[in-house]
Design a protein around this motif. Structure first.
Motif, PDB file in Angstrom:
ATOM      1  N   GLN A   1      -3.296  -7.778  -0.044  1.00  0.00           N
ATOM      2  CA  GLN A   1      -1.848  -7.964   0.064  1.00  0.00           C
ATOM      3  C   GLN A   1      -1.325  -7.444   1.403  1.00  0.00           C
ATOM      4  OE1 GLN A   1      -1.058  -6.422  -4.138  1.00  0.00           O
ATOM      5  NE2 GLN A   1       0.411  -8.092  -3.972  1.00  0.00           N
TER       6      GLN A   1
ATOM      7  N   GLY B   1       3.658 -13.507   0.687  1.00  0.00           N
ATOM      8  CA  GLY B   1       3.456 -13.482  -0.763  1.00  0.00           C
ATOM      9  C   GLY B   1       4.355 -12.527  -1.527  1.00  0.00           C
ATOM     10  N   PHE B   2       5.371 -11.970  -0.851  1.00  0.00           N
ATOM     11  CA  PHE B   2       6.298 -11.052  -1.523  1.00  0.00           C
ATOM     12  C   PHE B   2       7.674 -11.713  -1.609  1.00  0.00           C
ATOM     13  CE2 PHE B   2       3.074  -8.420   0.520  1.00  0.00           C
ATOM     14  CZ  PHE B   2       2.655  -7.619  -0.529  1.00  0.00           C
TER      15      PHE B   2
ATOM     16  N   PRO C   1       7.284  -4.217  -0.223  1.00  0.00           N
ATOM     17  CA  PRO C   1       6.379  -4.175   0.927  1.00  0.00           C
ATOM     18  C   PRO C   1       7.033  -3.561   2.171  1.00  0.00           C
ATOM     19  CG  PRO C   1       7.342  -6.351   0.732  1.00  0.00           C
ATOM     20  CD  PRO C   1       7.847  -5.560  -0.441  1.00  0.00           C
TER      21      PRO C   1
ATOM     22  N   TRP D   1       2.555  -5.440   4.659  1.00  0.00           N
ATOM     23  CA  TRP D   1       1.627  -4.859   3.693  1.00  0.00           C
ATOM     24  C   TRP D   1       2.405  -4.330   2.488  1.00  0.00           C
ATOM     25  CZ3 TRP D   1       2.676  -2.604   8.425  1.00  0.00           C
ATOM     26  CH2 TRP D   1       3.097  -1.270   8.426  1.00  0.00           C
TER      27      TRP D   1
ATOM     28  N   GLY E   1       2.024  -4.028  -2.300  1.00  0.00           N
ATOM     29  CA  GLY E   1       1.171  -4.117  -3.485  1.00  0.00           C
ATOM     30  C   GLY E   1       0.013  -3.135  -3.415  1.00  0.00           C
TER      31      GLY E   1
ATOM     32  N   ASP F   1      -2.031  -2.732  -1.199  1.00  0.00           N
ATOM     33  CA  ASP F   1      -2.251  -2.228   0.169  1.00  0.00           C
ATOM     34  C   ASP F   1      -1.089  -1.374   0.683  1.00  0.00           C
ATOM     35  OD1 ASP F   1      -4.805  -3.419   0.650  1.00  0.00           O
ATOM     36  OD2 ASP F   1      -3.804  -5.357   0.779  1.00  0.00           O
ATOM     37  N   ARG F   2      -0.121  -1.082  -0.189  1.00  0.00           N
ATOM     38  CA  ARG F   2       1.123  -0.456   0.250  1.00  0.00           C
ATOM     39  C   ARG F   2       0.918   0.922   0.887  1.00  0.00           C
ATOM     40  NH1 ARG F   2       4.760   1.996   1.562  1.00  0.00           N
ATOM     41  NH2 ARG F   2       6.990   1.870   1.076  1.00  0.00           N
TER      42      ARG F   2
END
Ligand code: SIN
Ligand code: FE2
Length: 218
Positions: A23, A113-114, A147, A183, A185, A187-188
């Motif tokens: 992510q 994707g967010f 994100p 970044w 999810g 990977d936050r």
């Protein structure tokens, strides 16, 4: 052959997104067309809330010059890292986030994707040659479900993207004018930083790199 001087004006050769994690990605050149407008916005923000060198809770002066816009602004001093509604330098509310800034951040987040990202805070970082930002996590925000959207303007830089643990392997990625890193999810909480900025001159920023880091802080 590319000359070193030529590289300083470069945008990335390919516009293909670079995957940094499940992510996390770099959207090459995503903001390049809007850069002049973003930089004009930064100038207006800095006229109301000046760039300053914050002091870490441990007493070290940060090399990167910072300011903020939005309803919340990130700050640091002996009392710790935190978000504030007013600029500690002036006591006034931070400058409002320009609508064009928020739109860009939402569009970049969506492309990564967010859906539905609405930032309430922008940290504006200014680097000059030799300035670096040590590896760290962005973890002062209330809800880590949102994100981080990070826009690079001006001189290129080398971005470090590590793992959740400080000692994890670190990838190095060149970031150019107009690139956007997102970044979130899983990977936050990845560690990240910027290696010392190389000398150079960019036609829009001179001898500087400007980074806009969009967050949902509150
Ligand atoms: C940050 O982590 O706040 C800034 C990263 C960057 O300058 O690209
Ligand atoms: Fe950060």
């Amino acid at each position: 052959m590319t000359s070193p001087a030529g590289d300083l004006f470069a945008v990335a050769e390919s516009r293909a997104p670079i995957v940094l994690g499940a992510q996390a990605c770099v959207l090459r050149g995503f903001a390049v067309d809007r850069a002049p407008q973003l930089l004009a916005g930064v100038e207006a923000i800095a006229a109301a809330a000046a760039f300053r060198h914050l002091v870490t809770p441990g007493g070290r002066r940060m090399a990167v010059a910072m300011t903020c816009c939005g309803t919340l602004g990130w700050t640091s001093d002996a009392r710790g890292y935190r978000y504030e509604r007013a600029d500690p330098l002036t006591g006034h509310a931070w400058p409002a986030m320009p609508g064009s800034f928020a739109t860009l951040a939402s569009e970049a987040a969506q492309a990564a994707g967010f859906d539905g990202f609405v930032p309430d805070s922008v940290l504006v970082n200014r680097y000059v040659p030799g300035t670096k930002l040590s590896l760290h996590q962005d973890r002062d925000e209330c809800d880590l479900a949102h994100p981080i959207v990070s826009v690079s303007l001006g001189l290129p830089a080398t971005f470090q993207f590590g793992g959740d643990a400080r000692g994890d392997r670190v990838a190095r990625i060149a970031l150019f004018h107009g690139d956007v890193v997102v970044w979130g999810g899983v990977d936050r909480l990845r560690h990240h930083g910027i290696l010392p900025l190389a000398d150079g001159h960019h036609e829009l920023t001179g001898a500087a790199r400007i980074n806009l880091t969009f967050r949902r802080a509150g």
